[in-house]
Scaffold this active site. Structure first.
Site, short mmCIF file in Angstrom:
data_model
loop_
_atom_site.label_atom_id
_atom_site.label_comp_id
_atom_site.label_asym_id
_atom_site.label_seq_id
_atom_site.Cartn_x
_atom_site.Cartn_y
_atom_site.Cartn_z
N SER A 258 0.82 -1.20 0.00
CA SER A 258 0.00 0.00 0.00
C SER A 258 0.85 1.25 0.00
CB SER A 258 -0.93 0.00 1.20
OG SER A 258 -0.27 0.56 2.30
N LYS A 259 0.22 2.34 -0.40
CA LYS A 259 0.91 3.62 -0.47
C LYS A 259 1.39 4.08 0.90
CE LYS A 259 -0.99 6.08 -4.32
NZ LYS A 259 -1.78 7.16 -4.83
N ARG A 260 0.69 3.64 1.92
CA ARG A 260 1.03 4.08 3.27
C ARG A 260 2.38 3.55 3.73
NH1 ARG A 260 -4.16 5.36 3.36
NH2 ARG A 260 -4.91 3.35 2.68
#
Ligand code: GLU
Length: 487
Positions: A258-260
């Site tokens: 994920s981007k996080r």
């Protein structure tokens, strides 16, 4: 099927941050497909969400593609006959289409407030019904509309989804079917007049004459809505783009990358000293294979061999170790000039060197001895630091490893064996040290040389010892060994 002889494939990110591994895998496959087929790669920025997609991220996306060597034929900076390629510059076009859909009766104004939608959604869920728009505003009377307007409500534009189903052949997944029961009427234009992704993406794919859409599997479920927009545009089904949804990229733990997670950002890989060709090589293997077990492939081989048939439909797992191994291979394949050019920014940034000619000459002579050893360019500063430090000291943790009697004896013997050496060259240094420590004292090489390594580089992890001694020069080498002995 339509005339797809001129392949036009697009990469269409919405950069709400630095591009991440998933985006780049898509960009790479788009690029490889365009290059393999002799078609065109269209780079389109989907920035209708102006709050989240900033100029800075758009610039970074452009810069990242350039750095990776993924060139495009139409798009930012290069232009093209179907531009502009920034959706924020095409807003007129979307609102004209939305108006046309309203006029045709394919779309309608919906006045439901978000609270009302939410309330009805809760009821749907309580009744075990699929949540989604319930068609409340589909057939409003003129009187109802007048009431809403009087109440000051601003409508969204909503697409009417007819009953039935949408099916299409995905080039990777085969036939895919969506029952419209699960694809409720969807919003095309917000109450403030701004278009939604589904409208903009579909309109642009048609207007830009896109023939193939290769993109992540997370967008599979938006395909029936896009096809609905094509229909409302009056496009013949033979002119729809063909879809190929690439498999998910999972993290090592099998959770979705994920981007996080900082490590998905390509900027991070760049800072760590991964080479663009290694990133591309590794990402090419995420869901695709050249057809044998070969793992080290060049961009040219990727172009030559890339076909959608070889793309897998099952999720691909990101494996950092494999990426590192490929990066190490690519570093070893660099010419000395290129290796030097890539190393200097890392050495300058960490202030190991200030960049004068003399330092660069030393770096140049030292690089060949570490080229076999590193997997990332970011390791270079700590590897070469010992050659440049002014006030050399050994960190406590390492110096305690050489303060015992046995180590001290090794250092004294080593010093005596090389003090009188006339020719300060790798081979001569090695012969003397081996004779004294291995043959003379009967030590194992690892034990014998580790103490000297710490004495001269300050760390037990360092470039090869004899080469390091040569590079450091006789005077400084002896000085450091003497200093380690007096401790
Ligand atoms: N702009 C979309 C995104 O970044 C992708 C558009 C598409 O490939 O259809 O998620």
């Amino acid at each position: 099927m339509s005339n797809k002889s001129q392949v036009r494939v697009r990469f269409a990110p919405s950069p709400t941050g630095d591009l991440h591994v998933g985006n780049i895998r898509t960009a790479l496959f788009d690029w490889a497909y365009a290059r393999h087929t002799g078609g065109k790669l269209i780079f389109r920025i989907e920035d209708t969400d102006t709050e989240r997609v900033t100029d800075q991220y758009i610039q970074a996306a452009i810069e990242t593609l350039k750095w990776l060597g993924l060139n495009w034929d139409e798009g930012p900076e290069v232009g093209g006959e179907f531009g502009p390629y920034l959706q924020s510059q095409r807003l007129e076009i979307y609102s004209e289409w939305a108006q046309k859909f309203l006029d045709q009766g394919d779309a309608y104004h919906c006045y439901c407030s978000s609270e009302e939608l939410e309330q009805r959604r809760q009821i749907q869920m309580q009744n075990n019904k699929a949540p989604g728009y319930d068609g409340n505003c589909r057939e409003l009377t003129q009187a109802q509309i007048a009431d809403y307007k009087l109440a000051g409500r601003k409508p969204v534009v909503r697409m009417r989804m007819p009953s039935g189903e949408t099916s299409f052949v995905d080039l990777i997944r085969g036939e895919v079917k969506f029952e419209h029961e699960y694809v409720p009427d969807f919003v095309l234009v917000r109450a403030d007049g701004s278009p939604l992704y589904t409208l903009a993406v579909a309109v642009d794919d048609i207007l830009m004459k896109i023939t193939h859409v290769l993109r992540g599997e997370d967008l599979l479920s938006s395909t029936p809505r896009q096809i609905r927009v094509y229909q409302a545009m009056g496009v013949d089904s033979k002119d729809y783009p063909l879809f190929a949804h690439l498999p998910f990229v999972m993290g090592q733990d099998n959770a979705k990358l994920s981007k996080r997670n900082g490590e998905v950002s390509i900027a991070w890989y760049r800072e760590q000293g991964f080479l663009p060709e290694a990133i591309c090589n590794y990402l090419a293997l995420l869901g695709w294979s050249p057809g044998d077990d070969k793992e080290n492939i060049s961009m040219q081989e990727l172009v030559d061999l890339f076909t959608v048939e070889r793309v897998n439909s099952s999720p691909a797992r990101f494996d950092m170790k494999k990426l590192e191994a490929i990066n190490g291979d690519k570093i070893r394949a660099l010419t000395l000039d290129k290796f030097l050019e890539l190393s200097l920014p890392f050495l300058l940034k960490s202030k190991v060197i200030s960049g004068n000619q003399e330092e660069i000459a030393i770096v140049r002579s030292a690089l060949p001895i570490i080229q076999e050893r590193i997997i990332k360019l970011s390791e270079i500063p700590s590897m070469l630091n010992f050659l440049f430090v002014k006030d050399f000291t050994i960190v406590h943790e390492e110096s305690s490893k050489i303060s015992d009697d046995a180590s001290q004896k090794i250092l004294v013997t080593a010093l005596a064996s090389i003090e009188g050496l006339g020719i300060w060259k790798t081979q001569e240094i090695e012969e003397r040290l081996r004779a004294a420590l291995i043959n003379g004292m009967g030590l194992k090489p690892r034990v014998a040389f580790s103490a000297i390594r710490i004495a001269i580089t300050g760390s037990h992890i360092s470039p090869p010892l004899f080469e390091s001694l040569e590079l450091l020069g006789k005077e400084r080498s002896l000085e450091r060994i003497r200093a380690a002995i007096s401790k």
